[in-house]
Design an enzyme around this catalytic site. Sequence first.
Site, PDB file in Angstrom:
ATOM      1  N   GLY A 227       5.024  -5.725  -2.161  1.00  0.00           N
ATOM      2  CA  GLY A 227       5.102  -4.782  -3.270  1.00  0.00           C
ATOM      3  C   GLY A 227       6.145  -3.716  -3.007  1.00  0.00           C
ATOM      4  N   SER A 228       5.921  -2.530  -3.546  1.00  0.00           N
ATOM      5  CA  SER A 228       6.923  -1.472  -3.495  1.00  0.00           C
ATOM      6  C   SER A 228       6.906  -0.755  -2.145  1.00  0.00           C
ATOM      7  CB  SER A 228       6.665  -0.448  -4.605  1.00  0.00           C
ATOM      8  OG  SER A 228       5.512   0.321  -4.305  1.00  0.00           O
ATOM      9  N   GLU A 247       6.129  -6.716   2.911  1.00  0.00           N
ATOM     10  CA  GLU A 247       7.366  -7.216   2.300  1.00  0.00           C
ATOM     11  C   GLU A 247       7.629  -6.324   1.100  1.00  0.00           C
ATOM     12  OE1 GLU A 247      10.020  -8.178   0.320  1.00  0.00           O
ATOM     13  OE2 GLU A 247       8.819  -9.766  -0.588  1.00  0.00           O
ATOM     14  N   CYS A 281      12.501 -10.392  -5.138  1.00  0.00           N
ATOM     15  CA  CYS A 281      12.845  -9.436  -4.075  1.00  0.00           C
ATOM     16  C   CYS A 281      14.238  -9.680  -3.511  1.00  0.00           C
ATOM     17  CB  CYS A 281      11.812  -9.510  -2.955  1.00  0.00           C
ATOM     18  SG  CYS A 281      10.164  -8.983  -3.464  1.00  0.00           S
ATOM     19  N   GLU A 375      15.989  -0.702  -5.957  1.00  0.00           N
ATOM     20  CA  GLU A 375      15.687  -2.077  -6.359  1.00  0.00           C
ATOM     21  C   GLU A 375      15.511  -2.121  -7.867  1.00  0.00           C
ATOM     22  OE1 GLU A 375      12.941  -5.747  -4.835  1.00  0.00           O
ATOM     23  OE2 GLU A 375      11.963  -3.799  -5.002  1.00  0.00           O
TER      24      GLU A 375
END
Length: 473
Positions: A227-228, A247, A281, A375
């Site tokens: 996630g973030s 991750e 991602c 991102e």
Amino acid sequence: MRKNLFINGDWVEAAEYTELCSPYSSEIIAEIPKANVEEVEAALVAADAARKTMANMPLYKRAIILEKLASLLEARAEEAAELIALEAAKPISTAKAEVQRTIQTYKFAAEEAKRIHGETIPVDAAPGGDGRIAYTVREPLGIVAAITPFNFPMNLVAHKVGPAIASGNTVVLKPASQTPLTSYFIGELLVEAGLPKGALNIVTGAGSLIGNKLVTDNRVKKISFTGSPAVGIGIRNQAGLKKVTLELGSNAAVIIDENVNIDKLIPRVVSGAFAFQGQVCISVQRIYVHEKMYDLFVDKFVAATKELKLGDPLDPTTDVSALISPQDVKRTLSWIEEAKGQGAIIATGGESEGNILQPTVLLNVKPEQKVSCQEVFAPIVSIMKFTSIQEAFDQVNDSKYGLQAGIYTDNIHVALQATQKLHVGGVIINDIPTFRLDHLPYGGVKESGMGREGLKYAIEEMTEMKLVVINQN
């Protein structure tokens, strides 16, 4: 369609439900449980009670369950792909590819279940070790809390549930609020595959409530989170002595060196930028092109981007569909406007059609603008030029992220330099950073996270080593 919580092998009615809507049409597609603290506690109790059963299960039996799961999923692959397209607005062709990867991931997990082992150690290499035998074994940790994102709702669950089962752990799974249907689908298949009750429990609802309970509960021994960065860093700070794999995403870059075949690589780079609306991602977000190739690359890249078809995710001809939420459409449009206001040029795209953001190509982007340094998680790509290869390496590394990076080059010396100088978790030579096979180690550095996924490597992170020494004297 109403779904219930999956606790201790049974479908349990929740105290509260919430509506799940299609990102593409905004139509209600299901009612989903909104778990409270007591319901999460019930999942933890079930997972804790099943620990010994899973830990004592022979490796071959764990493998049989995972092989059966892969077989059941293969038989219902079309249904699974439609679920992904429905709840995530992932174009159906891409959703089908995810299902096939998920099948492969569970097959890899089954294979790795049979290969969990330690090693013998020459004790007499040190004085005092005479007459002794030493070896190590790997044992399951206990309860694994798996917290997964929306973008690969089936395969990223597999990357947590698969190795957890293979290594004899139990799982409490918290899927993303927008994409829980595929997790419940896998829960149904695992019941049919013979997974013991309590080995997998699925709870949906508020991430703050469920996540906080899982991260702080002492019965949980491992957190696997995708996630973030903000949430991941918070988890790391709260986790104490728990093992943690994080991750946390990236703003992945690819370098286009001089003298490469532009025509050959354009379709691949376009796919890496815009597949599943850029909500990957390791989606191509930044492209650095040698100044000699820049104009030609931009012309061909923009032309190929304009050929992409926008529309319904269930239409097999659709390339790009809706972003996961209207809020993300608003956010990304504001980022584009910010870049434009500071001198960026919109070569194509830059507007929305309903919840679909047009594939957008930006030029003359500054490194500090959000579309470059954060991102973007949307179909937005920035193309910049460089003069020297060292300049390109520096630009790629000028990021708080470091998941994967790609480089296209015909120069072996440049390729080898890239492997040494790019500060990322994975360097992909002559391909996009979006390349991933599910048995390879996968993870990042800096704010892209810590730990590695990929079945063998995830199993290492979900087990602990025990030393055994036998005195024969």
